[in-house]
Write a protein that holds these residues in place. Structure first.
Motif, PDB file in Angstrom:
ATOM      1  N   ASN A 167       7.874  12.220  -5.497  1.00 11.56           N
ATOM      2  CA  ASN A 167       7.964  11.476  -4.229  1.00 11.56           C
ATOM      3  C   ASN A 167       7.781   9.980  -4.455  1.00 11.56           C
ATOM      4  OD1 ASN A 167       8.310  13.877  -2.900  1.00 11.56           O
ATOM      5  ND2 ASN A 167       6.209  14.010  -2.140  1.00 11.56           N
ATOM      6  N   LEU A 168       6.841   9.618  -5.330  1.00 15.84           N
ATOM      7  CA  LEU A 168       6.616   8.209  -5.643  1.00 15.84           C
ATOM      8  C   LEU A 168       7.845   7.614  -6.319  1.00 15.84           C
ATOM      9  CD1 LEU A 168       4.855   5.688  -5.890  1.00 15.84           C
ATOM     10  CD2 LEU A 168       3.907   6.645  -8.017  1.00 15.84           C
ATOM     11  N   SER A 169       8.451   8.373  -7.218  1.00 14.90           N
ATOM     12  CA  SER A 169       9.642   7.884  -7.911  1.00 14.90           C
ATOM     13  C   SER A 169      10.793   7.651  -6.938  1.00 14.90           C
ATOM     14  CB  SER A 169      10.056   8.885  -8.988  1.00 14.90           C
ATOM     15  OG  SER A 169      11.224   8.463  -9.650  1.00 14.90           O
ATOM     16  N   LYS A 170      10.971   8.559  -5.988  1.00  9.04           N
ATOM     17  CA  LYS A 170      12.037   8.390  -4.991  1.00  9.04           C
ATOM     18  C   LYS A 170      11.762   7.201  -4.092  1.00  9.04           C
ATOM     19  CE  LYS A 170      13.407  13.274  -4.777  1.00  9.04           C
ATOM     20  NZ  LYS A 170      13.478  14.478  -3.912  1.00  9.04           N
ATOM     21  N   ARG A 214      -4.010  14.197  -3.237  1.00 11.48           N
ATOM     22  CA  ARG A 214      -3.591  12.911  -2.694  1.00 11.48           C
ATOM     23  C   ARG A 214      -3.242  11.942  -3.807  1.00 11.48           C
ATOM     24  NH1 ARG A 214      -8.104  14.533   0.024  1.00 11.48           N
ATOM     25  NH2 ARG A 214      -9.419  13.248  -1.326  1.00 11.48           N
ATOM     26  N   LEU A 215      -2.222  11.115  -3.518  1.00 10.58           N
ATOM     27  CA  LEU A 215      -1.857  10.022  -4.430  1.00 10.58           C
ATOM     28  C   LEU A 215      -1.932   8.738  -3.612  1.00 10.58           C
ATOM     29  CD1 LEU A 215       0.972   9.920  -7.049  1.00 10.58           C
ATOM     30  CD2 LEU A 215       0.583   7.974  -5.555  1.00 10.58           C
ATOM     31  N   PRO A 249       0.833  -1.216   0.000  1.00  9.47           N
ATOM     32  CA  PRO A 249       0.000   0.000   0.000  1.00  9.47           C
ATOM     33  C   PRO A 249       0.863   1.258   0.000  1.00  9.47           C
ATOM     34  CG  PRO A 249       0.019  -0.999   2.176  1.00  9.47           C
ATOM     35  CD  PRO A 249       0.740  -1.955   1.273  1.00  9.47           C
ATOM     36  N   TYR A 250       0.408   2.261  -0.747  1.00  7.91           N
ATOM     37  CA  TYR A 250       1.155   3.520  -0.828  1.00  7.91           C
ATOM     38  C   TYR A 250       0.174   4.683  -0.774  1.00  7.91           C
ATOM     39  CZ  TYR A 250       4.165   7.266  -2.490  1.00  7.91           C
ATOM     40  OH  TYR A 250       4.872   8.443  -2.597  1.00  7.91           O
ATOM     41  N   SER A 251       0.553   5.706  -0.026  1.00  3.65           N
ATOM     42  CA  SER A 251      -0.265   6.916   0.012  1.00  3.65           C
ATOM     43  C   SER A 251       0.630   8.116   0.295  1.00  3.65           C
ATOM     44  CB  SER A 251      -1.361   6.813   1.077  1.00  3.65           C
ATOM     45  OG  SER A 251      -0.799   6.738   2.365  1.00  3.65           O
ATOM     46  N   ASP A 252       0.278   9.227  -0.291  1.00  2.00           N
ATOM     47  CA  ASP A 252       1.015  10.478  -0.083  1.00  2.00           C
ATOM     48  C   ASP A 252       0.051  11.631  -0.329  1.00  2.00           C
ATOM     49  OD1 ASP A 252       3.041  12.241   0.404  1.00  2.00           O
ATOM     50  OD2 ASP A 252       4.004  12.024  -1.555  1.00  2.00           O
ATOM     51  N   ARG A 253       0.318  12.755   0.310  1.00  2.00           N
ATOM     52  CA  ARG A 253      -0.551  13.913   0.126  1.00  2.00           C
ATOM     53  C   ARG A 253       0.274  15.181   0.235  1.00  2.00           C
ATOM     54  NH1 ARG A 253      -4.990  13.527   4.547  1.00  2.00           N
ATOM     55  NH2 ARG A 253      -4.995  11.395   3.731  1.00  2.00           N
ATOM     56  N   VAL A 293      -1.848   3.266  -8.909  1.00  5.40           N
ATOM     57  CA  VAL A 293      -2.049   4.460  -8.085  1.00  5.40           C
ATOM     58  C   VAL A 293      -2.920   5.457  -8.857  1.00  5.40           C
ATOM     59  CG1 VAL A 293       0.116   4.202  -6.831  1.00  5.40           C
ATOM     60  CG2 VAL A 293       0.091   5.484  -8.961  1.00  5.40           C
ATOM     61  N   LYS A 294      -3.544   6.347  -8.092  1.00  5.82           N
ATOM     62  CA  LYS A 294      -4.352   7.389  -8.716  1.00  5.82           C
ATOM     63  C   LYS A 294      -4.208   8.681  -7.906  1.00  5.82           C
ATOM     64  CE  LYS A 294      -8.567   6.113  -6.192  1.00  5.82           C
ATOM     65  NZ  LYS A 294     -10.000   5.754  -6.310  1.00  5.82           N
TER      66      LYS A 294
END
Length: 416
Positions: A354-357, A384-385, A264-268, A374-375
């Motif tokens: 951020n996702l790439s890193k 949000r991603l 699971p991945y999440s970022d905002r 991801v979306k």
């Protein structure tokens, strides 16, 4: 030794002049007055005489008609006469010496050498756990127990040496080079402390591939597994002619098992943010700290926002005689806060970066990313991603084997 006693009693450097200087010296000898280092001059003699002998010269000087001039005073009586008028200074000096003697009985500095994997934070936690701290009595530091506890606490430490030098506890360690590039978190999980172990899954997923070098494989490619399931067993049954297990051989499971699972991945990111701009205004203040009491010299800036950079130095009298006294500077750098807003395009780019890193970090740890699901969602105040990453990794860890009970052939259970 003679010069030491002369210093205790006190002595003078005198000049004797007149018409009967030789008779003066002869009379001194006859009366037991000691003279030494006699030096002749043009019309005089210079010499050393004890303080007690000097007080007996009056009749000799009168009889010989000579003149005696004191050139220099030396010895403890004159030193004491000079300093006894400064009682406050003497009391302070005595108190300082007593304080140093008392402080020398404690540990005021702890130094760690030779560490790479053992970080300062880890070492600090170890000291707290084992009740080792600055300010403890030197006699309370059990060096042998300390060294043993440090080796037992961290398996990657192969050698330790601790010693007290002055008021400093010096700790030196050597680490196993095989561990240096190994992930510290996995190391702690995998060290089971036994000679035999199973390989179990750390995640829920599907087995992508399995190669067994030692032990018994319990799954095949495509098998679904849960976290904690045994993938390679360290228990090898020894079968009898009747097809039943007569005994068991235990080994350390070894092999390569790769499991595919969803991560699971999440970022905002908020659209509004604050940016710090330094104005160039700076101010330095100084402080002095004794034990846990700190005195600030010159006040800190009262208005505005500042970033503080602190330097600290510990007072020491010699290389290893540290004191619980610290001094240093606080450097205040003024800044202003500006309210800014990310555009939606910029927010999207930051989330992607951020996702790439994050993916790069996983790949550096040996994790293979096979799919990204991801979306990006746009809110009123933030973007949000979220989603999952389908990854494949060697997601296994060691677990102690469960010893099997050996059932005798003639028992009821064996007959059934």
């Amino acid at each position: 030794m003679l010069s030491f006693f002369r210093f205790l009693k006190g002595y003078l450097w005198i000049r004797v002049s007149g018409f009967s200087t030789e008779r003066f010296m002869n009379l001194c000898s006859n009366h037991g007055i000691m003279l030494w280092n006699i030096t002749p001059g043009k019309d005089y003699y210079e010499m050393y005489i004890s303080l007690s002998g000097f007080y007996r010269l009056k009749p000799i000087v009168k009889k010989t008609g000579t003149r005696v001039h004191v050139k220099k005073k030396a010895g403890f009586p004159f030193v004491w006469a000079k300093w006894k008028k400064r009682k406050v200074f003497l009391i302070g000096l005595l108190a300082c010496m007593i304080s140093l003697v008392i402080l020398s009985r404690f540990v005021w500095a702890i130094e760690l050498n030779g560490n790479q994997m053992l970080t300062e934070d880890m070492f600090s936690d170890f000291l707290v756990k084992n009740h080792i701290e600055q300010g403890m009595l030197r006699k309370d530091v059990d060096i042998d127990s300390f060294e043993k506890a440090l080796r037992n606490e961290y398996n990657f430490i192969t050698w330790t040496s601790a010693r007290i030098e002055g008021t400093k506890l010096v700790v030196a360690v050597k680490e196993n080079s095989a561990y240096i590039n190994y992930d510290r978190e996995n190391l702690q999980e995998d060290e089971v402390g036994e000679e035999a172990w199973d390989y179990v899954s750390k995640v829920d997923g599907v087995v992508e591939s399995i190669i067994t070098r030692q032990g018994v494989p319990m799954v095949t490619k495509g098998s679904e597994v849960k976290a904690g399931d045994i993938l390679i067993s360290g228990t090898i049954p020894i079968m009898g002619d009747d097809g039943l297990a007569k005994n068991y051989h235990y080994v350390g499971a070894d092999g390569d098992v790769y499991v595919s699972y969803s991560y699971p991945y999440s970022d905002r990111i908020a659209y509004a943010y604050e940016e710090k701009h330094y104005t160039g205004e700076e101010k330095n203040t100084y402080y002095l700290s004794l034990f846990h009491m700190t005195v600030q010299l010159f006040g800190k800036p009262e208005n505005g926002s500042y970033t503080v950079y602190k330097t600290s130095n510990q007072v020491k009298l010699m290389d290893d005689f540290y004191l619980p006294i610290y001094y240093g500077t606080n450097q205040y750098k003024a800044y202003e806060i500006y309210e800014k807003t990310y555009s939606k395009q910029m927010s999207r780019e930051i989330l992607k970066e951020n996702l790439s890193k994050f993916c790069q970090t996983l790949e550096e740890k040996g994790v293979q990313i096979i799919e990204k699901n991801v979306k990006i969602e746009q809110g009123k105040k933030e973007m949000r991603l979220t989603g999952t990453l389908q990854v494949v990794e060697k997601a296994v860890k060691k677990s102690p084997v469960e010893r099997q009970e050996i059932i005798p052939p003639d028992s009821e259970e064996a007959e059934q």
